[in-house]
Design a protein around this motif. Structure first.
Motif, short mmCIF file in Angstrom:
data_model
loop_
_atom_site.label_atom_id
_atom_site.label_comp_id
_atom_site.label_asym_id
_atom_site.label_seq_id
_atom_site.Cartn_x
_atom_site.Cartn_y
_atom_site.Cartn_z
N GLU A 88 28.00 -9.44 68.16
CA GLU A 88 27.35 -9.66 66.86
C GLU A 88 26.52 -8.45 66.44
OE1 GLU A 88 26.67 -14.51 66.86
OE2 GLU A 88 25.23 -13.21 67.87
N ILE A 89 25.81 -7.87 67.40
CA ILE A 89 25.00 -6.70 67.10
C ILE A 89 25.88 -5.56 66.63
CG2 ILE A 89 23.58 -4.89 68.15
CD1 ILE A 89 22.32 -6.99 69.85
N ALA A 90 26.98 -5.33 67.33
CA ALA A 90 27.86 -4.22 66.98
C ALA A 90 28.45 -4.42 65.58
CB ALA A 90 28.97 -4.08 68.02
N ASP A 91 28.91 -5.64 65.27
CA ASP A 91 29.51 -5.90 63.96
C ASP A 91 28.51 -5.69 62.83
OD1 ASP A 91 31.99 -6.40 64.85
OD2 ASP A 91 31.77 -8.58 64.96
N LEU A 92 27.30 -6.20 63.06
CA LEU A 92 26.26 -6.08 62.04
C LEU A 92 25.94 -4.60 61.77
CD1 LEU A 92 24.71 -8.22 60.54
CD2 LEU A 92 22.87 -8.02 62.21
N THR A 93 25.80 -3.85 62.85
CA THR A 93 25.47 -2.43 62.71
C THR A 93 26.56 -1.70 61.93
OG1 THR A 93 24.49 -2.58 64.89
CG2 THR A 93 24.74 -0.39 63.99
N ILE A 94 27.82 -1.91 62.33
CA ILE A 94 28.92 -1.19 61.69
C ILE A 94 28.99 -1.54 60.21
CG2 ILE A 94 31.44 -1.09 61.54
CD1 ILE A 94 30.44 0.55 63.78
N ILE A 128 29.86 -1.16 73.27
CA ILE A 128 30.86 -1.63 72.30
C ILE A 128 30.85 -0.71 71.08
CG2 ILE A 128 31.47 -3.46 70.67
CD1 ILE A 128 30.49 -5.48 72.65
N LEU A 129 29.64 -0.40 70.61
CA LEU A 129 29.52 0.47 69.44
C LEU A 129 30.11 1.84 69.69
CD1 LEU A 129 25.95 -0.22 68.05
CD2 LEU A 129 28.06 -0.33 66.78
#
Lengths: 432, 252
Positions: A88-94, A128-129
């Motif tokens: 979730e963190i990675a998706d939000l950041t991207i 992941i990022l």
């Protein structure tokens, strides 16, 4: 729980972290990935409190096992708890990054289960990022006090900046307010990271990742404990010189909890925070030492004048300074002249001798500086000569709009005034 | 530059950097400089002016372009170009004087900050670049189609080209359009080349549900991240004046 609710809870818990800078890293965009670093940093927006927003500042989780008295997320508080998954963190950041809302990610976390477990979750999110989404933007990560060195190593190879918060400026305060944290648990990883960065600079290899290219920072809470400004400034000086930190952030204490060990403040001590930042800049860019700015006889900053003016008035024998001959570091000691002005002066005087008009043209602000300089041997004011009283009165007069107004009262014609005996005698002798 | 002759003429050029460099070439050859210089599109006819139209000559402009780099310094070219992108209405005459003095003085021209036109050129460069830097942060993309992003801006200076290059470097695998609404210029990029076109009508379709979701998330994050006890609208306004607000997603 919806992502929207999680973001609300975890951004709300992260907002007390002062750091939001995205400078210092020039990470390149490789293999047509997403993002790159910008050495000077880019601010993307400014919140209602005037602080810049350049990074997506969130916690991974606020379900903390510690009980630090000053913290909103202490385990004995009843606040809503939430935890992001690394995905979730990675998706939000991207997705925020693609729309140019942010410059990168600032990921911190409460301690869940154990320091090592929390660190592993942080590493998972960041990797992941970096590895899956090929994200080359800025990432700032918190190190959890008391975690193992291998995990710091792994995280350091992925992120641009690491930070460990000291929070309280002395061991006694730490014992009082954060009983589960130890001084060594904070300082050891700090010096480990700083040594590793130095080592990495020596044996830079083209095929190796940079270790924490934007350096490490820390944060102190100001006003929760009785330390003087001198003590805090000495601590920062030590951190800059010994551990070569990039920044020390000061955060004015905001009362969020009630506890017998915590002070009750009506408003956060913002002026004190501001003075600390001003003197922090003097330490880092102006060649000042903590001992020069404060000493045992005045351990706290002046409320009316900024630290540099205050220093200049106490060392009035070093002034006035001749603009056309003084060297760079002497120029920097003049109140009102900063790094940019000093460099401009040095550049311009190679071609022409400077006078007050020329300084104005260069864009040097003379509001404070004019009292402390001479140009071609002349002082700005022909009537008043260089004199400490004259300067002090004027400087304080200039700051008047920032000072609290004294209380005035409308006099009434019909009000009964009760003159005392002394007043009557003064009337008789004619002095009133 | 002191023995140059001022001629009572108004020069008009086509508004490109090449056009301005052609003027520089002509003036440097004849050792004269005009009263005023305007881009044709900005000029309103004035019957007192003695108008002289300069035709852009790419040979001349290229000679000046290379000459600046060789005989003054690369920094001077950089200063002139970014000053040229500025919105200032006296930029041309200042740049002309700056370059011509530069040919006489060499690289030390950049230290002569007490000469007013040198100072003005350097100041214009600074203003343009600082606005460009501001928009690197304040520009907001919206996804209008799959992997096609659109952003509108209202800048004071003509910063669309340096701004576009920043985003090409940053997001090379994303199609995007940056629309300068003050000048009606568009910067288009399609993953391998870019183009700047003017006079264009873009209609933005209704935004998708996915886009809506991220806009809402951002608005909420923006509101949440401020500390209530420290509210300081004056400070916020200083960094982010109201003129930038109309193109933002968040509502400060």
């Amino acid at each position: 729980m919806e992502i929207c609710d999680k973001l609300k809870i975890l951004a709300d818990s992260a907002k007390y972290d002062a750091s939001c800078s995205s400078s210092g890293s020039n990470r390149k965009n490789i293999n047509n990935g997403i993002g790159n670093g910008d050495v000077s940093g880019i601010c993307h927006s400014w919140g209602a409190d005037g602080r810049c927003i350049s990074l997506l500042k969130i916690l991974l989780s606020n379900a903390c096992i510690y009980d630090c008295k000053y913290c909103i997320n202490r385990c004995t508080n009843s606040v809503k708890r939430a935890t992001f998954t690394p995905r979730e963190i990675a998706d939000l950041t991207i997705n925020f990054y693609k729309r140019n809302y942010i410059e990168g990610l600032f990921l911190s976390s409460a301690v869940i289960k154990s320091p090592d477990y929390t660190m592993e979750m942080l590493i998972q999110s960041v990797s992941i990022l970096r590895n899956e989404y090929n994200f080359n933007g800025y990432i700032h990560c918190k190190t959890i006090p008391g975690c193992s060195k291998e995990l710091i190593n792994q995280l350091g190879n992925l992120v641009d900046r690491l930070s460990i918060n000291i929070e309280l400026p002395s061991n006694d305060s730490l014992k009082l307010l954060a009983p589960q944290k130890q001084k060594t648990g904070i300082l050891e990883p700090m010096s480990y990271v700083s040594n590793h960065i130095k080592q990495n600079k020596i044996d830079t290899n083209r095929f190796k990742n940079d270790f924490v290219p934007a350096g490490q920072t820390t944060q102190l809470i100001v006003g929760a404990t009785p330390e003087s400004d001198l003590k805090i400034l000495k601590l920062s000086e030590g951190l800059y010189n010994k551990l070569s930190l990039k920044r020390v952030y000061y955060s004015a204490y905001v009362s969020v909890n009630n506890d017998k060990n915590l002070p009750t403040l009506e408003a956060p001590p913002l002026l004190r925070e501001n003075r600390l930042y001003q003197s922090d800049w003097l330490l880092r860019f102006y060649g000042f030492k903590a001992d020069e700015l404060l000493d045992e006889t005045h351990p706290n900053f002046n409320h009316i004048l900024d630290p540099k003016c205050d220093w200049a008035l106490r060392n009035i024998d070093k002034f006035p300074i001749e603009i056309n001959t003084a060297d760079y570091f002497t120029l920097l000691r003049i109140p009102g002249i900063g790094v940019i002005s000093a460099k401009k002066i040095i550049k311009a005087r190679r071609e022409f001798l400077l006078d007050f008009e020329a300084l104005k043209k260069l864009g040097v602000v003379l509001k404070r500086a004019k009292y402390f300089i001479t140009c071609k041997g002349k002082y700005f004011n022909k009537v008043y000569k260089f004199n400490q009283n004259f300067i002090e009165t004027n400087l304080i007069y200039q700051e008047r709009s920032y000072l609290p107004m004294p209380e005035f009262k409308q006099l009434s014609l019909f009000e009964q005034l009760n003159p005392t005996k002394e007043d009557k005698i003064k009337c008789l002798t004619g002095s009133l | 530059m002191s023995n140059w002759k001022l001629i009572n003429k108004t020069f008009l050029y086509d508004g490109t950097f090449d056009g301005l460099l052609t003027i520089v070439f002509d003036c440097y050859c004849k050792k004269t400089f005009p009263q005023k210089i305007y881009a044709e599109s900005n000029y309103t006819n004035n019957f007192l002016d003695d108008i002289f139209i300069i035709k852009t000559d790419y040979d001349k402009s290229e000679r000046i372009f290379n000459g600046i780099e060789k005989n003054i310094c690369a920094k001077a070219l950089y200063n002139s170009y970014y000053a040229f992108l500025s919105d200032d209405n006296e930029k041309e005459i200042n740049i002309l004087k700056y370059i011509c003095t530069g040919f006489d003085q060499g690289p030390k021209i950049n230290n002569m900050l007490t000469i007013s036109y040198v100072y003005k050129v350097i100041n214009m460069r600074k203003q343009t670049l600082s606005e460009c830097h501001k928009f690197k942060g304040l520009l907001r993309f919206q996804e209008i189609q799959n992997n096609l992003y659109y952003a509108s801006i209202h800048p004071d200076h003509n910063i669309i080209e340096p701004l576009g290059h920043h985003f090409i470097k940053r997001l090379p695998m994303q199609n995007f359009i940056i629309h300068d609404k003050t000048r009606n210029l568009c910067f288009l990029y399609n993953k391998n080349e870019y183009k700047i076109i003017d006079d264009i009508n873009i209609e933005i379709p209704d935004i998708s549900e996915n886009e809506q979701k991220y806009q809402e998330l951002w608005k909420m994050f923006f509101k949440t991240i401020a500390i209530k006890e420290r509210t300081n609208p004056r400070c916020q306004m200083q960094f982010m004046p109201k003129k930038y607000w109309k193109d933002l997603i968040e509502e400060p």
